[in-house]
Design an enzyme around this catalytic site. Structure first.
Site, PDB file in Angstrom:
ATOM      1  N   CYS A 138       0.817  -1.219   0.000  1.00 59.23           N
ATOM      2  CA  CYS A 138       0.000   0.000   0.000  1.00 59.23           C
ATOM      3  C   CYS A 138       0.848   1.264   0.000  1.00 59.23           C
ATOM      4  O   CYS A 138       0.396   2.316  -0.462  1.00 59.23           O
ATOM      5  CB  CYS A 138      -0.899   0.022   1.233  1.00 59.23           C
ATOM      6  SG  CYS A 138      -1.714  -1.520   1.638  1.00 59.23           S
ATOM      7  N   ASP A 161      -2.045  -3.373   7.812  1.00 59.67           N
ATOM      8  CA  ASP A 161      -3.135  -4.113   8.435  1.00 59.67           C
ATOM      9  C   ASP A 161      -3.147  -5.567   7.985  1.00 59.67           C
ATOM     10  O   ASP A 161      -3.441  -6.468   8.769  1.00 59.67           O
ATOM     11  CB  ASP A 161      -4.474  -3.457   8.088  1.00 59.67           C
ATOM     12  CG  ASP A 161      -4.779  -2.301   9.020  1.00 59.67           C
ATOM     13  OD1 ASP A 161      -3.828  -1.728   9.570  1.00 59.67           O
ATOM     14  OD2 ASP A 161      -5.961  -1.964   9.181  1.00 59.67           O
ATOM     15  N   CYS A 193      -2.048   2.755   3.306  1.00 56.56           N
ATOM     16  CA  CYS A 193      -2.701   1.709   4.092  1.00 56.56           C
ATOM     17  C   CYS A 193      -3.762   2.304   5.024  1.00 56.56           C
ATOM     18  O   CYS A 193      -3.746   3.496   5.330  1.00 56.56           O
ATOM     19  CB  CYS A 193      -1.679   0.891   4.874  1.00 56.56           C
ATOM     20  SG  CYS A 193      -2.294  -0.744   5.365  1.00 56.56           S
ATOM     21  N   ASP A 194      -4.640   1.441   5.504  1.00 54.52           N
ATOM     22  CA  ASP A 194      -5.921   1.839   6.090  1.00 54.52           C
ATOM     23  C   ASP A 194      -5.879   3.021   7.048  1.00 54.52           C
ATOM     24  O   ASP A 194      -6.622   3.979   6.900  1.00 54.52           O
ATOM     25  CB  ASP A 194      -6.539   0.652   6.822  1.00 54.52           C
ATOM     26  CG  ASP A 194      -6.974  -0.452   5.868  1.00 54.52           C
ATOM     27  OD1 ASP A 194      -6.731  -0.324   4.666  1.00 54.52           O
ATOM     28  OD2 ASP A 194      -7.541  -1.442   6.346  1.00 54.52           O
ATOM     29  N   LYS A 195      -5.055   2.944   8.094  1.00 47.07           N
ATOM     30  CA  LYS A 195      -5.129   3.960   9.151  1.00 47.07           C
ATOM     31  C   LYS A 195      -4.406   5.240   8.780  1.00 47.07           C
ATOM     32  O   LYS A 195      -4.658   6.293   9.373  1.00 47.07           O
ATOM     33  CB  LYS A 195      -4.582   3.405  10.472  1.00 47.07           C
ATOM     34  CG  LYS A 195      -5.242   2.121  10.912  1.00 47.07           C
ATOM     35  CD  LYS A 195      -6.761   2.193  10.902  1.00 47.07           C
ATOM     36  CE  LYS A 195      -7.405   0.838  11.131  1.00 47.07           C
ATOM     37  NZ  LYS A 195      -7.156  -0.143  10.083  1.00 47.07           N
ATOM     38  N   CYS A 235      -5.378  -2.737  -0.904  1.00 43.66           N
ATOM     39  CA  CYS A 235      -6.228  -3.886  -1.237  1.00 43.66           C
ATOM     40  C   CYS A 235      -7.316  -3.474  -2.220  1.00 43.66           C
ATOM     41  O   CYS A 235      -7.939  -2.422  -2.089  1.00 43.66           O
ATOM     42  CB  CYS A 235      -6.818  -4.480   0.025  1.00 43.66           C
ATOM     43  SG  CYS A 235      -5.557  -5.047   1.199  1.00 43.66           S
ATOM     44  N   GLU A 281      -8.838  -5.451  14.417  1.00 48.06           N
ATOM     45  CA  GLU A 281      -9.693  -5.811  13.299  1.00 48.06           C
ATOM     46  C   GLU A 281      -9.674  -7.334  13.135  1.00 48.06           C
ATOM     47  O   GLU A 281      -8.633  -7.958  13.329  1.00 48.06           O
ATOM     48  CB  GLU A 281      -9.129  -5.132  12.047  1.00 48.06           C
ATOM     49  CG  GLU A 281     -10.020  -5.103  10.856  1.00 48.06           C
ATOM     50  CD  GLU A 281      -9.411  -4.218   9.770  1.00 48.06           C
ATOM     51  OE1 GLU A 281      -9.676  -3.007   9.782  1.00 48.06           O
ATOM     52  OE2 GLU A 281      -8.658  -4.745   8.938  1.00 48.06           O
ATOM     53  N   SER A 333     -12.845  -5.903   9.324  1.00 50.29           N
ATOM     54  CA  SER A 333     -12.145  -5.381   8.156  1.00 50.29           C
ATOM     55  C   SER A 333     -13.136  -4.873   7.115  1.00 50.29           C
ATOM     56  O   SER A 333     -14.287  -5.315   7.058  1.00 50.29           O
ATOM     57  CB  SER A 333     -11.284  -6.494   7.552  1.00 50.29           C
ATOM     58  OG  SER A 333     -10.835  -6.154   6.262  1.00 50.29           O
TER      59      SER A 333
END
Length: 563
Positions: A51, A83, A124-126, A196, A447, A473
């Protein structure tokens, strides 16, 4: 104070700032640079996760855009965790807390260095919501840039993503696929750089950023490896200098109408349940009142329109091919579901941006029309009830059933639940309850894609439900209810559930109830003891002491709920 140098003049002007100028000359600033606006370029780039591996290169291109527009680029980095790699073990406890850590670190650098504005880059996610939180908190001119999604892998003629690998673990445990088949999924699912590929958390927040107006139009959907990414990076560098010249700061964009637009977009896209947590946190930083009821009200009136994974068939690149997030926003605007007058980082309104671009109409397959939605309500819902008196979150996208009554199977940690799922003991009608995994109890609100994917992979995706005070998730499917508040660690009803209890989930009524007499619950409550939290001065110990409830965004420093 120069209008386009609201802060940097403090380190570049006057005899007393000679030492600061000397340091700035040493990093390459020229005499003329000292009188130009200094633009922070905050990147979460690293080599830890696909990511984020392209972000530093994007930062260099942003710097060229800043230079071309007359600004001085000042690049710096912050942390980010993966993650996908942290999932299913103790590392996931650090994921959500990293959001606040990233926001703090950006604030620290921007404030200390007296930078005038910033472009933030995340993958990435956060790291995505963290950058938006920092922009809202600092209230400087800001533009957000997403690193882009990966392309899907291919297996047996079908697109696959990391979701398929997690589900493959459950299928393997159930004896449904072989070691070789699981290994093949592992090798093929992530073909290269990018976040993702489905409408999971990273892509959801990227879409939110467009709907909020804090990212350039069309910036959410181009793949990480596309030439469009470099063009967007250069344009973001130019845009931030223009914002400074126009005097537009982050909170001029991050208004109540902007947040309503973002929630509408999440509902139409069937986005991640994590979007609720993050939008609450960003709104708090922006000084905008937002609560769970806002999500519930919007969910009831906005249809789910996009056939995207995990609930659907397609991935982010497919959405890009049919017009990306602007195409979805255009459908919503034409239906009167979003505020077209909301200001954006172009200096124009959302409606003006859409009118100026050649946004295609809904293609009817990936993006459905308002008249023929996938659901008549939104892809995410807020539930209340005796098990979640202060709210819980569920993704409706991809769920066919609306009512589920099952038997509780209670676990005090995610690993214990995972052992149950993969041991062959899982039965249809189970409600897997995973507690003490909330913001405080985890700590860190981990998660649980590993558990939910294993349930689906075992063949029980439709006849088993999951409930937790932790998170799920963006790739989670099935009846998976997270963010239960109050959490078990502070004495919420989830702490009182026992094996064999009956639980009712009614998605149409937005209810999740524990079917146990109040007298019995009172007796259990008298015997309950709060778990011990981590001690010391470590990162997670401090987080556990300071974090607030999920219903308020799980923000550090926001007061917790009291049962």
């Amino acid at each position: 104070m120069p209008s386009n140098r609201p802060f940097s003049h403090e380190v570049t002007e006057g005899p007393t700032r000679a030492p600061a100028r000397a340091m700035l000359r040493a990093v390459g600033l020229s005499e003329s640079d000292l009188s130009r606006p200094q633009i922070g370029i905050a990147s979460a780039g690293n080599d830890l996760t696909p990511c984020n591996i392209t972000l530093d290169a994007l930062g260099q291109t942003v710097a060229k855009g800043v230079r071309s527009a007359g600004g001085v680029p000042m690049r710096f980095s912050t942390v980010a965790v993966s993650d996908g790699i942290a999932m299913g073990h103790v590392g996931m406890r650090s994921s959500l807390p990293s959001r606040d850590l990233i926001a703090d670190s950006v604030e620290c650098v921007m404030t200390a260095e007296r930078l005038d504005a910033m472009v933030t880059i995340a993958g990435c996610d956060k790291s995505l919501p963290a950058m938006l939180m920092a922009a809202a908190r600092l209230n400087v001119a800001a533009v957000f840039l997403y690193g882009g999604a990966s392309l899907p892998g291919r297996y047996q003629g079908q697109d696959i993503t990391i979701q398929d690998v997690f589900e493959g673990v459950g299928a393997h445990a159930a004896g449904q696929i072989s070691d070789d088949e699981l290994h093949t999924l592992e090798r093929l699912a992530c073909p290269g750089a990018g976040s993702c590929a489905g409408m999971y958390t990273a892509n959801t927040v990227a879409a939110e950023a467009e709907a909020l107006g804090i990212a350039l139009p069309g910036s959410a959907s181009p793949p990480a490896n596309s030439a469009d990414r470099s063009l967007l990076a250069y344009a973001s560098g130019e845009a931030i200098v223009k914002l400074l010249d126009l005097g537009i700061r982050a909170r001029d964009i991050l208004t109540r109408h902007a947040f309503e637009n973002a929630i509408v977009a999440v509902m139409a896209l069937g986005g991640s349940t994590n979007s609720v947590l993050h939008l609450l946190a960003i709104a708090h930083e922006a000084g905008v009142h937002l609560d769970l009821d806002d999500f519930d009200q919007i969910s009831r009136r906005v249809p789910y329109l996009t056939d995207l994974r995990p609930g659907g068939r397609f991935v982010m690149n497919d959405l890009h091919r049919v017009g990306g997030v602007p195409a979805v926003l255009n459908v919503l605007l034409q239906a009167g579901l979003i505020h077209g007058d909301a200001l954006t980082v172009t200096g124009a309104t959302l409606a003006e941006n859409l009118a100026a671009s050649s946004v295609p109409a809904a293609d009817g397959t990936i993006i459905r029309s308002i008249a023929e939605p996938l659901r008549i309500d939104g892809g995410v819902a807020i539930l209340y009830g005796s098990l979640a008196p202060q709210g819980a979150v569920v993704k409706l996208a991809g769920i066919d059933s609306t009512r589920f009554v099952g038997t509780a199977r209670v676990f005090d940690s995610e690993p214990d639940a995972m052992d149950y799922v993969t041991s062959g003991r899982l039965q249809g009608g189970d409600v897997i309850v995973v507690r003490y995994e909330g913001p405080k109890g985890g700590p860190g609100m981990p998660e649980m894609l590993a558990v939910t994917a294993a349930v689906k992979g075992s063949g029980h995706g439709r006849d088993v439900a999951l409930i937790t005070d932790g998170r799920f998730s963006g790739a989670t499917t099935g009846i998976s209810i997270g963010h239960v508040c109050p959490e078990a660690a502070v004495g919420g009803p989830l702490a009182l559930v026992e094996d064999g209890d009956s639980i009712t989930i009614d998605l149409s009524a937005r209810v999740v109830d524990l079917n146990v007499d109040s007298t019995v619950l009172k007796q259990r409550s008298e015997l309950w003891r709060a778990p011990s939290l981590p001690e010391g001065n470590g990162f997670l110990a401090k987080y556990a002491r300071l974090v607030g409830p999920a219903s308020k965004g799980a923000l550090v420093g926001v007061s917790d709920s009291i049962v």
